[in-house]
Enzyme design. Structure first.
Site, PDB file in Angstrom:
ATOM      1  N   GLY A   1      50.568  36.164  42.584  1.00  0.00           N
ATOM      2  CA  GLY A   1      51.505  37.271  42.741  1.00  0.00           C
ATOM      3  C   GLY A   1      50.737  38.572  42.862  1.00  0.00           C
ATOM      4  O   GLY A   1      49.509  38.613  42.698  1.00  0.00           O
ATOM      5  N   LEU A   2      51.446  39.640  43.144  1.00  0.00           N
ATOM      6  CA  LEU A   2      50.833  40.947  43.291  1.00  0.00           C
ATOM      7  C   LEU A   2      50.192  41.413  41.988  1.00  0.00           C
ATOM      8  O   LEU A   2      50.546  40.949  40.903  1.00  0.00           O
ATOM      9  CB  LEU A   2      51.878  41.978  43.729  1.00  0.00           C
ATOM     10  CG  LEU A   2      52.468  41.832  45.133  1.00  0.00           C
ATOM     11  CD1 LEU A   2      53.645  42.792  45.308  1.00  0.00           C
ATOM     12  CD2 LEU A   2      51.402  42.097  46.200  1.00  0.00           C
ATOM     13  N   SER A   3      49.260  42.341  42.096  1.00  0.00           N
ATOM     14  CA  SER A   3      48.706  42.988  40.912  1.00  0.00           C
ATOM     15  C   SER A   3      49.850  43.647  40.146  1.00  0.00           C
ATOM     16  O   SER A   3      50.736  44.261  40.743  1.00  0.00           O
ATOM     17  CB  SER A   3      47.677  44.043  41.333  1.00  0.00           C
ATOM     18  OG  SER A   3      47.155  44.715  40.209  1.00  0.00           O
TER      19      SER A   3
ATOM     20  N   SER B   1      52.206  42.112  38.605  1.00  0.00           N
ATOM     21  CA  SER B   1      53.440  41.316  38.626  1.00  0.00           C
ATOM     22  C   SER B   1      53.669  40.616  37.285  1.00  0.00           C
ATOM     23  O   SER B   1      54.793  40.222  36.972  1.00  0.00           O
ATOM     24  CB  SER B   1      53.394  40.274  39.751  1.00  0.00           C
ATOM     25  OG  SER B   1      52.318  39.371  39.556  1.00  0.00           O
ATOM     26  N   GLY B   2      52.593  40.453  36.505  1.00  0.00           N
ATOM     27  CA  GLY B   2      52.708  39.818  35.197  1.00  0.00           C
ATOM     28  C   GLY B   2      51.978  38.494  35.062  1.00  0.00           C
ATOM     29  O   GLY B   2      52.175  37.771  34.090  1.00  0.00           O
ATOM     30  N   LYS B   3      51.114  38.177  36.015  1.00  0.00           N
ATOM     31  CA  LYS B   3      50.399  36.897  36.006  1.00  0.00           C
ATOM     32  C   LYS B   3      49.565  36.707  34.741  1.00  0.00           C
ATOM     33  O   LYS B   3      49.687  35.698  34.052  1.00  0.00           O
ATOM     34  CB  LYS B   3      49.462  36.800  37.225  1.00  0.00           C
ATOM     35  CG  LYS B   3      50.122  36.883  38.565  1.00  0.00           C
ATOM     36  CD  LYS B   3      49.118  36.783  39.687  1.00  0.00           C
ATOM     37  CE  LYS B   3      48.023  37.830  39.636  1.00  0.00           C
ATOM     38  NZ  LYS B   3      48.540  39.221  39.730  1.00  0.00           N
ATOM     39  N   SER B   4      48.701  37.669  34.460  1.00  0.00           N
ATOM     40  CA  SER B   4      47.790  37.547  33.315  1.00  0.00           C
ATOM     41  C   SER B   4      48.538  37.542  31.995  1.00  0.00           C
ATOM     42  O   SER B   4      48.196  36.781  31.076  1.00  0.00           O
ATOM     43  CB  SER B   4      46.760  38.689  33.338  1.00  0.00           C
ATOM     44  OG  SER B   4      45.909  38.580  34.462  1.00  0.00           O
TER      45      SER B   4
ATOM     46  N   SER C   1      45.325  35.756  44.598  1.00  0.00           N
ATOM     47  CA  SER C   1      45.192  34.729  45.641  1.00  0.00           C
ATOM     48  C   SER C   1      46.185  34.989  46.777  1.00  0.00           C
ATOM     49  O   SER C   1      47.143  34.228  46.953  1.00  0.00           O
ATOM     50  CB  SER C   1      45.358  33.316  45.074  1.00  0.00           C
ATOM     51  OG  SER C   1      46.400  33.209  44.136  1.00  0.00           O
TER      52      SER C   1
END
Length: 202
Positions: A32-34, A36-39, A106
């Site tokens: 997902g975008l920077s 977005s909440g991935k980490s 990615s």
């Protein structure tokens, strides 16, 4: 490509590891975008799994660039190599029966497809999680001030601003973080993993 090398099989099979350790290895790929909440999602899921007695390990996009991928930039070729390397590392973790949690922008679909293919060829489950938030939302969040810098021209080839992001077409899990709390998001993921019998919380 390296030559004069031979794959060396060990004495322990993956099925034997899974049976004795009572855990199945897989890779959960957060994209997902920077901002977005991935980490954040990967970190909270890692902690939740640990408290369930399930071994997992988080591979974070920024953290990896401090070591393994510190020689790579952000051009298209380096982005592809970045994902190729981390896919190989995640596969190793998953092969050891650990759940690999990868949080990488990615941005290119072909790179994510290559990561999936690598796992599928090795018989390892690959779960793509689209951590989805609209551009206007992540720009508003902007915890590192990166969108502001990108719009000012201080950061080149920044995903979502001056470099494209190709969203997944059929992710295993799709989470809209502008509409879902972190607790709800983790529950969605755990429920999915249980339904697929990748984990058991009993």
């Amino acid at each position: 490509m390296s030559t004069n090398i031979t794959w060396h099989e060990g004495h322990v099979t993956r099925s034997e590891r899974e049976s004795l350790l009572k855990q199945k290895g897989l890779t959960i790929w957060f994209t997902g975008l920077s901002a977005s909440g991935k980490s954040t999602l990967a970190s909270v899921l890692e902690q939740h799994l640990l408290h369930l007695g399930i071994s997992s390990y988080r591979l974070d996009g920024d953290n990896i660039r401090f070591g393994l991928n510190k020689d790579l930039g952000f051009g298209p070729g380096d982005r592809t190599e970045n994902i190729r390397r981390i896919a190989e590392v995640a596969k190793l973790f998953a092969d050891s029966t650990t759940i690999a949690l990868t949080s990488f922008i990615s941005p290119f679909r072909a790179d994510r497809d290559s990561a999936r293919k690598l796992h599928e060829e090795g018989g390892i489950p690959f779960v793509e999680v689209f951590v989805d938030a609209p551009l206007e939302v992540v720009e508003q969040r902007d915890p590192k001030g990166l969108y502001k810098k990108a719009k000012a021209g201080e950061i080149k080839e920044f995903t979502g601003i001056s470099s494209p992001y190709e969203p997944p077409t059929s992710p295993e899990v799709h989470i809209k973080t502008d509409k879902t709390t972190i607790e709800e998001s983790v529950k969605i993921l755990v429920n999915y993993l249980e339904e697929k019998k990748y984990i058991s919380t009993l």
